[in-house]
Design a protein around this motif. Structure first.
Motif, mmCIF file in Angstrom:
data_model
loop_
_atom_site.group_PDB
_atom_site.id
_atom_site.type_symbol
_atom_site.label_atom_id
_atom_site.label_comp_id
_atom_site.label_asym_id
_atom_site.label_seq_id
_atom_site.Cartn_x
_atom_site.Cartn_y
_atom_site.Cartn_z
ATOM 1 N N ASP A 14 0.800 -1.212 0.102
ATOM 2 C CA ASP A 14 0.006 -0.068 -0.079
ATOM 3 C C ASP A 14 0.886 1.169 -0.009
ATOM 4 O O ASP A 14 0.695 2.041 0.808
ATOM 5 N N PRO A 15 1.721 1.390 -1.031
ATOM 6 C CA PRO A 15 1.765 0.741 -2.224
ATOM 7 C C PRO A 15 2.965 -0.111 -2.083
ATOM 8 O O PRO A 15 3.853 -0.136 -1.350
ATOM 9 N N LEU A 16 3.105 -0.950 -3.426
ATOM 10 C CA LEU A 16 4.474 -1.805 -3.362
ATOM 11 C C LEU A 16 5.570 -0.909 -3.642
ATOM 12 O O LEU A 16 5.306 0.158 -4.599
ATOM 13 N N HIS A 17 6.816 -1.158 -3.340
ATOM 14 C CA HIS A 17 7.630 -0.147 -3.680
ATOM 15 C C HIS A 17 9.079 -1.013 -3.926
ATOM 16 O O HIS A 17 9.138 -2.258 -3.680
ATOM 17 N N PHE A 18 10.067 -0.137 -3.958
ATOM 18 C CA PHE A 18 11.402 -1.012 -4.474
ATOM 19 C C PHE A 18 12.077 -2.009 -3.497
ATOM 20 O O PHE A 18 12.867 -2.712 -3.551
ATOM 21 N N PRO A 190 8.300 2.200 -8.636
ATOM 22 C CA PRO A 190 8.697 2.228 -10.019
ATOM 23 C C PRO A 190 7.691 2.861 -10.656
ATOM 24 O O PRO A 190 6.765 3.376 -10.340
ATOM 25 N N PRO A 191 8.263 3.464 -11.819
ATOM 26 C CA PRO A 191 7.639 4.606 -12.755
ATOM 27 C C PRO A 191 6.255 4.056 -13.119
ATOM 28 O O PRO A 191 5.217 4.940 -12.794
ATOM 29 N N LYS A 192 5.863 2.829 -13.253
ATOM 30 C CA LYS A 192 4.309 2.488 -13.823
ATOM 31 C C LYS A 192 3.483 2.679 -12.494
ATOM 32 O O LYS A 192 2.363 3.131 -12.528
ATOM 33 N N ILE A 193 4.191 2.480 -11.362
ATOM 34 C CA ILE A 193 3.350 2.450 -10.243
ATOM 35 C C ILE A 193 3.028 3.905 -9.864
ATOM 36 O O ILE A 193 1.936 4.468 -9.398
ATOM 37 N N LEU A 194 4.128 4.591 -9.925
ATOM 38 C CA LEU A 194 4.019 6.074 -9.602
ATOM 39 C C LEU A 194 3.066 6.694 -10.738
ATOM 40 O O LEU A 194 2.140 7.659 -9.955
ATOM 41 N N ASP A 195 3.089 6.546 -11.821
ATOM 42 C CA ASP A 195 2.270 6.879 -12.737
ATOM 43 C C ASP A 195 0.458 6.525 -12.413
ATOM 44 O O ASP A 195 -0.275 7.381 -12.360
ATOM 45 N N PHE A 196 0.342 5.249 -11.906
ATOM 46 C CA PHE A 196 -0.759 4.855 -11.319
ATOM 47 C C PHE A 196 -1.472 5.576 -10.343
ATOM 48 O O PHE A 196 -2.638 6.122 -10.172
ATOM 49 N N ILE A 197 -0.348 5.823 -9.247
ATOM 50 C CA ILE A 197 -0.802 6.711 -8.115
ATOM 51 C C ILE A 197 -1.200 8.147 -8.546
ATOM 52 O O ILE A 197 -2.323 8.653 -7.937
ATOM 53 N N TYR A 198 -0.360 8.645 -9.344
ATOM 54 C CA TYR A 198 -0.949 10.125 -9.845
ATOM 55 C C TYR A 198 -2.368 10.031 -10.496
ATOM 56 O O TYR A 198 -3.046 10.911 -10.279
ATOM 57 N N GLN A 199 -2.586 9.112 -11.414
ATOM 58 C CA GLN A 199 -3.850 8.821 -12.136
ATOM 59 C C GLN A 199 -5.013 8.696 -11.436
ATOM 60 O O GLN A 199 -6.101 9.460 -11.470
ATOM 61 N N HIS A 200 -4.762 7.846 -10.305
ATOM 62 C CA HIS A 200 -5.960 7.801 -9.410
ATOM 63 C C HIS A 200 -5.997 8.531 -8.103
ATOM 64 O O HIS A 200 -6.771 8.344 -7.294
ATOM 65 N N GLN A 201 -5.056 9.693 -8.158
ATOM 66 C CA GLN A 201 -4.767 10.578 -7.000
ATOM 67 C C GLN A 201 -4.807 9.892 -5.550
ATOM 68 O O GLN A 201 -5.645 9.936 -4.935
ATOM 69 N N LEU A 202 -3.821 8.836 -5.492
ATOM 70 C CA LEU A 202 -4.053 8.051 -4.234
ATOM 71 C C LEU A 202 -3.098 8.521 -3.232
ATOM 72 O O LEU A 202 -2.059 9.316 -3.490
ATOM 73 N N TYR A 203 -2.987 8.434 -2.212
ATOM 74 C CA TYR A 203 -2.237 8.925 -1.013
ATOM 75 C C TYR A 203 -1.913 10.397 -0.769
ATOM 76 O O TYR A 203 -1.071 10.726 -0.257
ATOM 77 N N PHE A 204 -2.803 11.275 -1.563
ATOM 78 C CA PHE A 204 -2.664 12.854 -1.414
ATOM 79 C C PHE A 204 -3.234 13.298 -0.200
ATOM 80 O O PHE A 204 -2.909 14.426 -0.105
ATOM 81 N N TYR A 205 -4.030 12.571 0.355
ATOM 82 C CA TYR A 205 -4.607 13.310 1.829
ATOM 83 C C TYR A 205 -4.489 12.461 2.801
ATOM 84 O O TYR A 205 -4.394 11.246 2.711
#
Ligand code: ATP
Ligand code: MG
Length: 205
Positions: A14-18, A190-205
């Motif tokens: 939550d999320p997967l990381h390196f 990883p970049p793909k996960i970061l893109d997904f996070i931004y796309q779905h606006q996860l973890y910003f609040y």
């Protein structure tokens, strides 16, 4: 037929990381594992203070995005599709049943970071679990011995699975915290996960 050696990497991701990827790769190479199975948990019985911030489906998708590019990695959705708390012993039994059905011979190992052992004595049917899937534990370079929380009867098998890894100082908690503060995270995820996070606006609040 040759036995397939499989490492089961469970977690909330939550999320997967390196850090997760690094642990899996080091274990795969050190112990010559044919397959790494990543299994996101629906909710961890021992993380009672908070439920995952991202949904089951989102954490599953992020794990899939990461695993897609890595040779020998596979993601299973069994725990997120089962309702309620996720118990590793149930997943291990299901993996053994699947192998039996496919007439495959498998040897299972549990992949764990040191911190996951803190409450090992509280895991469901832990004695049976380590019999079916002995743990391989990523331990930082210099440290001797094992952390507290391991039942005395399991000390020997845990000691045997101790694997020196260069553990990255990354946690999902750190990633979530940095995202909330709008800090750069490309060195942690990883970049793909970061893109997904931004796309779905996860973890910003
Ligand atoms: P959180 O901060 O929310 O607890 P986490 O980063 O610890 O998240 P989990 O999903 O709880 O991630 O961990 C899944 C598994 O990965 C556990 O076995 C844990 O010990 C291991 N792990 C997590 N981070 C690392 C890391 N940086 N290096 C090695 N192993 C790790
Ligand atoms: Mg953790």
């Amino acid at each position: 037929m040759k036995k397939q050696r499989i490492g089961l990497l469970g977690g909330t991701f939550d999320p997967l990381h390196f850090g997760h990827i690094h642990l899996g790769i080091e274990m795969q190479e050190t112990h010559v594992l044919d397959t790494i199975i990543v299994c996101p948990a629906a909710s961890s019985p021992l993380k009672t203070t908070r439920t995952p911030q991202a949904s089951n489906e989102q954490r599953l998708q992020m794990a899939q995005l990461a695993a897609l590019d890595i040779p020998g990695w596979r993601v299973i959705d069994w725990e997120v599709k089962r309702s309620g708390a996720s118990y590793t012993i149930d997943t291990v039994r299901a993996l053994r049943a699947e192998a039996e059905k496919n007439k495959e011979k498998i040897e299972l190992f549990l992949l764990l970071g040191e911190d996951a052992l803190g409450q090992f004595d509280k895991w469901k049917e832990v004695e049976e679990l380590v019999r079916l899937a002995p743990p391989l534990i990523g331990v930082r370079g210099q440290r001797e011995g094992l952390p507290a929380g391991i039942p005395p009867s399991l000390e020997e098998i845990c000691q045997k699975g101790r694997t020196r890894t260069r553990v990255f100082e990354i946690s999902s908690t750190l990633v979530r915290d940095r995202l909330k503060r709008k800090l750069y995270c490309g060195h942690l995820v990883p970049p793909k996960i970061l893109d997904f996070i931004y796309q779905h606006q996860l973890y910003f609040y």
